[in-house]
Design an enzyme around this catalytic site. Sequence first.
Site, mmCIF file in Angstrom:
data_model
loop_
_atom_site.group_PDB
_atom_site.id
_atom_site.type_symbol
_atom_site.label_atom_id
_atom_site.label_comp_id
_atom_site.label_asym_id
_atom_site.label_seq_id
_atom_site.Cartn_x
_atom_site.Cartn_y
_atom_site.Cartn_z
ATOM 1 N N CYS A 41 0.824 -1.222 0.000
ATOM 2 C CA CYS A 41 0.000 0.000 0.000
ATOM 3 C C CYS A 41 0.848 1.257 0.000
ATOM 4 C CB CYS A 41 -0.971 0.024 1.167
ATOM 5 S SG CYS A 41 -2.326 -1.122 0.950
ATOM 6 N N HIS A 52 -2.052 -0.805 -7.089
ATOM 7 C CA HIS A 52 -3.399 -0.307 -6.800
ATOM 8 C C HIS A 52 -3.945 0.587 -7.919
ATOM 9 C CE1 HIS A 52 -2.137 -1.648 -2.792
ATOM 10 N NE2 HIS A 52 -3.412 -1.673 -2.466
ATOM 11 N N TYR A 54 -1.588 4.329 0.888
ATOM 12 C CA TYR A 54 -2.480 4.561 -0.257
ATOM 13 C C TYR A 54 -2.251 5.927 -0.883
ATOM 14 C CZ TYR A 54 -5.703 0.563 -0.227
ATOM 15 O OH TYR A 54 -6.271 -0.673 -0.352
ATOM 16 N N TRP A 72 -5.309 5.586 4.617
ATOM 17 C CA TRP A 72 -5.461 4.159 4.898
ATOM 18 C C TRP A 72 -4.539 3.731 6.039
ATOM 19 C CZ3 TRP A 72 -2.001 0.058 4.627
ATOM 20 C CH2 TRP A 72 -2.576 -1.214 4.855
ATOM 21 N N TYR A 111 -9.150 -6.059 -7.476
ATOM 22 C CA TYR A 111 -8.450 -5.369 -6.400
ATOM 23 C C TYR A 111 -7.068 -5.983 -6.170
ATOM 24 C CZ TYR A 111 -8.177 -3.123 -1.764
ATOM 25 O OH TYR A 111 -7.829 -2.364 -0.679
ATOM 26 N N HIS A 112 -6.040 -5.153 -6.166
ATOM 27 C CA HIS A 112 -4.650 -5.561 -5.984
ATOM 28 C C HIS A 112 -4.072 -6.276 -7.207
ATOM 29 C CE1 HIS A 112 -4.916 -5.420 -1.287
ATOM 30 N NE2 HIS A 112 -4.803 -4.224 -1.840
#
Length: 703
Positions: A298, A646, A342, A360, A560-561
């Site tokens: 992240c 991301h 993030y 985040w 996601y990811h």
Amino acid sequence: MNYHLLSKMISLLTLILLFPLCPAKPITPEAANAGAASNSNQLEGKLSTEGSTTYDGAPVANIEAAPDAATVIAGNTSISQAGWTVVADSAEAGNPETDAIDGSTSTFWHTEYSPVTADLPHTITVDMGSSYLIGSITYLPRQDGGSNGNIGQHQILVSTDGDTFTLVAFGTWIDDDTLKTTIFTPINAQYVRIYAISEAGGRGPWSSCAEINVYTAEGDLPPSPVTYGAWGPTIEFPLVPVSATIEWSSGNLLVWSSYNPSTFGGSNLIQTITATYDPATQLVTQALITNTAHDMFCEGLSMDFTGQVFATGGNTDDATSFYDSPSNSWTAAAGMQIPRGYQAQVTVSTGEIFTIGASWSGGLGGKNGEIYNTAANTWTLLTGCPVAPMLTGDAQGIFRADNHGWLFAWSDAYVFQAGPSSAMNWYGTSGTGSQTGAGTRASDPDSMCGDAAMYDAVAGKILTVGGSPDYQDADATSNAHIITLGTPDTDPTVATIGNMAYARAFANGVILPDGTVFITGGQTYAVPFSDANSIYTPELFNPATETFTQLAPMAIPRNYHSVGILLPDATIGNGGGGLCGNCATNHYDMQIFSPPYLYDSSGGLAARPVISSVSTGTVAVGGSFSVTTAAAADAFSVIRLTSTTHTVNTDQRRIALTPTGTAGTTYTFTLPSDPGVAVPGVWYVFAISGGVPSLADYITITA
């Protein structure tokens, strides 16, 4: 490190509750039970461990736990093992190869170790008796508590006749006893072979297997690559590839996850697990990075003027680390003034590195801009760069509202923020910083986890697509816009163009040598750690017509990811998704897509132009260099090398090159003189002939 033990310890901290999901296209039994597990007190989705709850006043979903191995093996899409036969190169007397297809998880095949030990490599080949259109297999390591023989590096090959085999997947499996699922592009086959190259833990020259199962594929064989392109074999990693970059000195691909290969959070935030894919050898190797005491999951991410990757914050919320490609090493740098996770981050025209946002991790709110001076190794707060103007109206409040900014370096140390908020802004990074509103992105709503790509840096043109108004539990859009930048502090022009065919959140956008943009993956309804509502058909944006064309569908959900990245041979690596512990949506793999421009009219590989030499390895902004090709070429471009996580890739931008002089097949080019356009760093150089790109060469643009 015993990752299996570590995963079990993390799982003991987790209570997973039910959230119904309805996958649109279950590729495997795992996808049919798509969901996620949480495993920390600081999950990205802030999932509850005590029933439905709220975060900053917003409801947070509980997500379904993954099925265990026995449930997956009993899935109703598997091909019956009845009538199968199996042959191995070696087997211990009490552990015959037939134990790998007997339907029992308590028995297992093991290569011979007494009276003699059979050396690696090993093979085990299943004959299903008839040909099927297959799309996945599962490999279950031994389940008796032992680990000798767990397969590490491997290849998976299939055949219709037992003589000629086709490679459909390769890579390295994690050294634990969890079920390994390999999904690949659908293919007709009667025979399936696992070719074991190494033992996962390096304990000895053995291989073992409790169960092999094979699954039919949904849909049809892949379409013709002439029009639609083609997906290559699945590359399997011993981690979920959440972040990616190119090791430009070797051409290898470097990926990483978190402190753990399959999950994040916890308290061991002083390391990062990485893996490297070498396309020349088709080997995947793993490395544990501990010297920077940084869990880089992240993180903010960008490449500096020298081509080093700079990772900031994330799970270790104030730490920063540099990756140097030539030495293949990580080093620690100064910690940020504001802890973050993030954040968006971009290398600006002065060589400094700007970051903003990211609640985040490291506390909520107040994540205003700061800038890193690479020469002094210092961070400075920019009081004139407030985060408030770029916040979205996310249902989860500030925890999500300042995430994943779409940042672009521009002239005079300015940064343009194109989204994901509908409001756009200019941030000046000189002195104490500045902020000026730049209007809105036409009628586009907040578009969290959408994509933005500067496909024509000279003209300042940025394509934006997709995203959703809220980070999760929201419908994605198919919206598309072209932003054209002018001088800093002036409003750009925004043109609304025809939509994509599919709404997408968590997709990835990759700029190609010819200026087209490849859009891949995503889901129509944004839910972290879910394979539901996945989009399997990528689209290609054509800047000449401002339209999107659908390409060959992929086999594996990428939500996601997931990551997408341009490789040196002008193909695209598209991988990852998940990182949710013992969940069914962890995708420890990548597939490489070859666009239609790599094929001739018969479906074979097209002849590529060849770059014989580049006149220099370095050239200053505004300077000139020459490219010599083996035969005449009709177009050239440079694309800045990238780092991505991301859905965010602030590095990538393309410059089309027009010769200022030609002598035979030697072409001379002059770069733009603005370091906000030709941002210094390492760039690919491509020659193009008849629409077909060459393999890339490299050039370092200097300030």
